[in-house]
Design a protein around this motif. Structure first.
Motif, PDB file in Angstrom:
ATOM      1  N   VAL A 260       0.839  -1.306  -0.007  1.00  0.00           N
ATOM      2  CA  VAL A 260      -0.126   0.015   0.036  1.00  0.00           C
ATOM      3  C   VAL A 260       0.885   1.148  -0.128  1.00  0.00           C
ATOM      4  O   VAL A 260       0.751   2.178  -0.725  1.00  0.00           O
ATOM      5  N   LYS A 261       1.800   1.223   0.680  1.00  0.00           N
ATOM      6  CA  LYS A 261       2.697   2.537   0.973  1.00  0.00           C
ATOM      7  C   LYS A 261       3.627   2.578  -0.460  1.00  0.00           C
ATOM      8  O   LYS A 261       3.658   3.877  -0.829  1.00  0.00           O
ATOM      9  N   ASP A 262       4.030   1.588  -1.103  1.00  0.00           N
ATOM     10  CA  ASP A 262       4.550   1.547  -2.442  1.00  0.00           C
ATOM     11  C   ASP A 262       4.017   1.944  -3.622  1.00  0.00           C
ATOM     12  O   ASP A 262       4.136   2.391  -4.564  1.00  0.00           O
ATOM     13  N   ASN A 263       2.756   1.938  -3.412  1.00  0.00           N
ATOM     14  CA  ASN A 263       1.721   2.127  -4.417  1.00  0.00           C
ATOM     15  C   ASN A 263       0.608   3.164  -4.122  1.00  0.00           C
ATOM     16  O   ASN A 263      -0.643   2.584  -4.065  1.00  0.00           O
ATOM     17  N   PRO A 264       1.056   4.255  -3.738  1.00  0.00           N
ATOM     18  CA  PRO A 264       0.048   5.061  -3.167  1.00  0.00           C
ATOM     19  C   PRO A 264      -1.154   5.590  -3.993  1.00  0.00           C
ATOM     20  O   PRO A 264      -2.252   5.987  -3.677  1.00  0.00           O
ATOM     21  N   ASP A 265      -0.762   5.416  -5.495  1.00  0.00           N
ATOM     22  CA  ASP A 265      -1.944   5.878  -6.638  1.00  0.00           C
ATOM     23  C   ASP A 265      -3.006   4.979  -6.705  1.00  0.00           C
ATOM     24  O   ASP A 265      -3.874   5.184  -7.361  1.00  0.00           O
ATOM     25  N   LYS A 266      -2.667   3.505  -6.691  1.00  0.00           N
ATOM     26  CA  LYS A 266      -3.294   2.570  -7.116  1.00  0.00           C
ATOM     27  C   LYS A 266      -4.754   2.485  -6.639  1.00  0.00           C
ATOM     28  O   LYS A 266      -4.962   2.674  -5.262  1.00  0.00           O
ATOM     29  N   PRO A 267      -5.623   2.079  -7.201  1.00  0.00           N
ATOM     30  CA  PRO A 267      -7.028   1.803  -6.524  1.00  0.00           C
ATOM     31  C   PRO A 267      -7.285   0.635  -5.685  1.00  0.00           C
ATOM     32  O   PRO A 267      -6.258  -0.212  -5.970  1.00  0.00           O
ATOM     33  N   PHE A 268      -8.324   0.421  -5.083  1.00  0.00           N
ATOM     34  CA  PHE A 268      -8.393  -0.757  -4.154  1.00  0.00           C
ATOM     35  C   PHE A 268      -8.170  -1.979  -5.008  1.00  0.00           C
ATOM     36  O   PHE A 268      -7.694  -3.036  -4.571  1.00  0.00           O
ATOM     37  N   GLY A 269      -8.829  -2.071  -6.240  1.00  0.00           N
ATOM     38  CA  GLY A 269      -9.061  -3.333  -6.921  1.00  0.00           C
ATOM     39  C   GLY A 269      -7.617  -3.678  -7.220  1.00  0.00           C
ATOM     40  O   GLY A 269      -7.213  -5.048  -7.170  1.00  0.00           O
ATOM     41  N   ALA A 270      -6.691  -2.954  -7.922  1.00  0.00           N
ATOM     42  CA  ALA A 270      -5.352  -3.110  -8.175  1.00  0.00           C
ATOM     43  C   ALA A 270      -4.667  -3.836  -7.054  1.00  0.00           C
ATOM     44  O   ALA A 270      -3.841  -4.767  -7.293  1.00  0.00           O
ATOM     45  N   LEU A 271      -4.491  -2.904  -5.826  1.00  0.00           N
ATOM     46  CA  LEU A 271      -3.768  -3.425  -4.618  1.00  0.00           C
ATOM     47  C   LEU A 271      -4.195  -5.003  -4.255  1.00  0.00           C
ATOM     48  O   LEU A 271      -3.416  -5.887  -4.174  1.00  0.00           O
ATOM     49  N   MET A 272      -5.426  -4.930  -4.543  1.00  0.00           N
ATOM     50  CA  MET A 272      -6.057  -6.389  -4.231  1.00  0.00           C
ATOM     51  C   MET A 272      -5.608  -7.511  -5.166  1.00  0.00           C
ATOM     52  O   MET A 272      -4.970  -8.545  -4.626  1.00  0.00           O
ATOM     53  N   GLY A 273      -5.462  -7.125  -6.348  1.00  0.00           N
ATOM     54  CA  GLY A 273      -4.724  -8.125  -7.479  1.00  0.00           C
ATOM     55  C   GLY A 273      -3.425  -8.412  -7.030  1.00  0.00           C
ATOM     56  O   GLY A 273      -3.024  -9.502  -7.280  1.00  0.00           O
TER      57      GLY A 273
END
Lengths: 472, 422
Positions: free
Chosen positions: A435-448
């Motif tokens: 989550v910290k490394d990808n501050p701009d990614k939406p929820f779905g992308a993080l989940m993936g």
């Protein structure tokens, strides 16, 4: 149409193949065998039956005096199918299934079952007869339009399959010859064409409830007997498809009506069901002169055979809904399939996982894996399924890993340690990093990204909760 | 109530109406229902049994003599029993003794196009029950019909011991001027797939198509319904319990083939034609047939040598008997030795069936040969048994010993063809 006024009389006969060895030898029932390696040819003669009369259907065929060529495979045919060895005793398992079916149809089993030879000289039986035995009488089924009687339940052997035919020769394949069949006949009390379909469906469901019948095209056949006032009984053979029953009956009624209107006599015949509700002439109706005793086999006393209780598929569907919370659709799918035994065993042992999860896995997982990974997991055994469900139930393999695990089992590469869960603290730490490394990614992308990292080892629900928490 | 009557049986649950069928095997009541099915009803479940109608009297047809076609040969069909050409009475379960020309023609109508047919019921028995007196009865019938001028004889015979009868007839007729063909059937004639009709038709075709005499067998050549073979009487064996082509010539080939489809005849050998009929009908019942095996009891040898004048030994391999090593086996040797010394005859054949026995290859064979055992070349054990019985019935012991290893009726083949083993 007012069928009662029409003098509509209709009965059906259902022939269902059984999933056992052949009825009178030890050959397996492979109905679509590979390339034939046995070839021989025969001629058949019309002979006088038990009462000294030559049967009308038999002499009709004899007039053609054709040569019958037979093709067979050593994997599915032996000297018995070739009519070169006497029959072995009746297959016990097939008889058990027949008797179970008789009970499900509320019929009375015959004290001493006599095997008969039904003269058939069209070549479809190498011996010149089909072995058949009346095993029970006076049964019934309940339908939406009242009780329909099942006067006869027979156990018989399947005929050979015709391959080609001309004026002088007919060629048959023998793999199907001798496969056990249950024949269930209703009386002529069926009310109308749609009712015929309902009866056929109900009989089919009851037979499938024994769970030892063959499935797929050609393993169940319906014959329909129809007549109207002024006409005579016509037997229409070879329905593969239940849906076509009402149309074919309506077609036969109008054929008989037309003949009657022209003042012609309707002859008692056997006709073949063609597409579009039409029928074509096959042969004259066989009479009782075609039956005589099969002297090579001793009579069978069915009261010596112990039977297991069987639950009807329809009752099973209701129970699956009530007891295990399956939706009707899913319950039907499980109850009808061979997986229903696995389902019941799995649910009995499970403390945590629930019916819908087990049912969904058994029904959908193989299809989903084939679609996604192009892998056939039909080699996964019942025991392997049960072990996997036990691991999931004990929390040793996460639910979300089930497809991955099934693929591994099918490939013989399953290792339960590979699914050892990631500890909650470790998971939280990893998620926090992503989550910290990808501050701009939406929820779905993080989940993936997280699910990909822990492929199959973590539960999606847990991951999503942690992400949501951390994003707050 | 008797079989054939229409009856009504009420049980606790049902009511069945139909024809009462015979049942000799169980105590249940067998009823043939209108739909053709037979069912068995246990006496325990029967509440009431009622006679509805007596069995209708069977209409006895008068036999009308068949017209003879002077252009065709006349064939006499002798019936002795067995599966072939027998009529089963399904109402009584018995095999009917009525075997008339019209019965046969009704069963095999094609046969009247081949020849004029006469019939004679000689016996009605399963062939395993046959005795030498039955062979004599058959031989007499052949003699009678030959005298009356028949052109050939077909004998319908049970298959089990058909080759024994064939060999016996071959030996009994020293000279013969008509063909005698034994025909059997491996599938009963009440079924559409029966081989009876085709075997009969081919036998008739052979008699009608060629001028020959002698005793032969006519059976299916293979599993197909396309050809029959004419087989030699003394060199044929039933080699399969149930197949149509069970009968095989051993250590020789078939005599002829008849194509069933186009009825063509193919001859493989020169064919014999005699011009008179002489018969030596005696058969001795003092001959035994023993099959040797491992761990064999000496008492069998004691019994045989005490009760018979001659013994055929169906030995192992080249004609061995267990007579060389060990106290018991040496005792067997001594038993045979003293039997022969006192005038007994010991014939050696092989349970290999194919091939020839040999008196000198191994020392154990020489031991048997040395005491006077007669090695029967490539003769079938069953043929040797019949031959010895016939020889002892008609000749002295000395003559019998001389004639046994000689080829009298084609029973010995001194040159074996590699193609005759399969």
């Amino acid at each position: 149409m007012d069928y009662e006024k029409l003098g509509f009389m209709c009965g059906i006969e259902i022939h269902q193949q059984l999933e056992t060895h052949k009825l009178y030898c030890e050959c397996p029932s492979i109905v679509h065998d590979k390339d034939p390696d046995i070839f021989f040819s025969r001629k058949l003669r019309a002979v006088a039956g038990e009462t000294g009369k030559v049967d009308a259907a038999a002499s009709h065929e004899k007039k053609k005096d054709r040569i019958f060529n037979y093709q067979a495979c050593t994997t599915s045919s032996c000297l018995v199918e070739m009519d070169e060895e006497p029959p072995h005793p009746m297959n016990k398992e097939a008889l058990e299934i027949g008797l179970q079916a008789a009970h499900l149809f509320n019929a009375k089993v015959i004290d001493e079952i006599q095997v008969m030879r039904k003269t058939v000289v069209d070549g479809s039986n190498v011996s010149g007869f089909q072995r058949t035995a009346l095993i029970a009488v006076d049964g019934y089924i309940d339908t939406s339009k009242g009780k329909i009687n099942i006067p006869l339940i027979c156990l018989e052997e399947e005929a050979a399959k015709k391959v080609t035919e001309d004026d002088k020769t007919v060629t048959f394949r023998l793999d199907r010859l001798g496969v056990p069949l249950i024949e269930v006949s209703t009386d002529a009390g069926i009310k109308d064409p749609d009712h015929a379909k309902e009866c056929a469906e109900k009989i089919g469901m009851i037979l499938r409830s024994t769970s030892r019948v063959k499935r797929g095209i050609g393993t169940i056949r319906q014959d329909v007997n129809v007549s109207i006032k002024g006409g005579v009984r016509t037997e229409i053979k070879g329905f593969q498809d239940l849906k076509s029953i009402p149309d074919i009956i309506i077609g036969e009624i109008s054929r008989q009506q037309k003949l009657l209107k022209k003042g012609e006599k309707v002859k008692s015949t056997v006709r073949k069901a063609e597409q579009g509700g039409k029928t074509v002439f096959l042969r004259p109706m066989p009479g009782s002169a075609r039956m005589y005793p099969e002297t090579d086999i001793l009579p069978v006393i069915p009261s010596d055979i112990a039977l297991d209780d069987i639950e009807l598929i329809d009752d099973k569907v209701k129970r699956y809904g009530k007891e295990f919370g399956l939706g009707e659709d899913l319950a039907k799918k499980v109850a009808k399939s061979a997986a229903s035994a696995t389902f019941e065993k799995a649910i009995e042992k499970s403390k945590v996982i629930k019916g819908p999860f087990i049912a969904e896995t058994l029904i959908s997982a193989p299809r989903e894996i084939r679609r996604k990974n192009d892998i056939d997991i039909s080699n996964v055994s019942e025991n392997q399924y049960l072990n996997l469900f036990a691991l999931i139930d004990a929390g040793k393999v996460p639910k979300g890993a089930i497809l991955d695990a099934l693929v591994a089992i099918s490939k013989g590469k399953f290792n339960k340690d590979a699914y050892k869960g990631v500890s909650q603290a470790e998971l939280k730490k990893s998620i926090a990093e992503i989550v910290k490394d990808n501050p701009d990614k939406p929820f779905g992308a993080l989940m993936g990204m997280i699910m990909a990292k822990f492929s199959g080892k973590v539960d999606g629900k847990v991951v999503s909760e942690i992400i949501k928490e951390q994003l707050k | 109530m008797k079989p054939g009557d229409t009856i009504k049986v009420r049980t606790k649950e049902n009511e069945f109406t139909g024809i009462l069928m015979p049942n000799e095997e169980t105590d249940s009541v067998i009823v043939k229902l209108d739909n053709g099915y037979n069912i068995g009803i246990s006496p325990k479940s029967i509440v009431k049994k009622e006679l509805l109608k007596n069995k209708p009297a069977s209409d006895t047809k008068k036999e009308t003599p068949l017209k003879k076609d002077p252009k065709k040969k006349t064939i006499t069909v002798l019936h002795t029993g067995g599966t072939i050409a027998s009529k089963v009475d399904y109402e009584t379960g018995g095999v009917t003794a009525h075997f008339t020309a019209s019965d046969l023609i009704q069963l095999v109508p094609e046969i009247k196009d081949i020849a004029n047919i006469e019939t004679d019921l000689v016996a009605n028995m399963m062939s395993e029950d046959m005795n030498f007196s039955d062979y004599q009865k058959i031989a007499k019938a052949i003699q009678r019909h030959a005298k009356a001028g028949t052109d050939g004889i077909i004998i319908g015979h049970g298959t089990d011991t058909l080759t024994y009868t064939a060999a016996a007839l071959a030996f009994m007729f020293e000279e013969i001027d008509i063909p005698v063909i034994l025909v059997g059937s491996q599938r009963s004639s009440d079924r559409g797939s029966s081989d009876a009709a085709m075997n009969l038709i081919c036998a008739a075709q052979f008699i009608s198509g060629i001028d020959t005499s002698g005793v032969y067998i006519c059976m299916h050549e293979n599993t197909d319904d396309d050809s029959c073979v004419i087989l030699p009487a003394t060199k044929t064996r039933k080699m399969h319990t149930s197949r149509r082509d069970a009968f095989k010539p051993v250590n020789c080939g078939p005599v002829a083939r008849i194509d069933y489809i186009d009825r063509k005849l193919e001859l493989f050998n020169d064919i014999y034609k005699g011009n008179k009929l002489t018969i030596k009908p005696e058969l001795s019942d003092k001959v035994g047939l023993i099959k040797t095996h491992t761990n064999m009891s000496t008492s069998l040898f004691e019994f045989a040598t005490k009760n018979y004048k001659a013994i055929v030994i169906e030995g192992t391999g080249l004609g061995h008997a267990p007579t060389s090593i060990g106290k018991e086996n040496l005792k067997k040797y001594e038993i045979l030795k003293s039997f022969i010394k006192k005038g007994g005859i010991v014939a050696i054949t092989s349970q290999c069936i194919y091939g020839r026995v040999h008196p000198t290859v191994y020392s154990n064979l020489r031991r048997l040969s040395n005491i006077g055992c007669i090695f029967c070349e490539d003769m079938l054990p069953e043929t040797a048994y019949i031959k010895l019985s016939w020889l002892l019935g008609n000749y002295s012991t000395k003559e019998t010993k001389e004639l046994l290893p000689k080829n009298l009726r084609g029973e010995i083949n001194f040159r074996l063809d590699p193609g005759d083993f399969y």
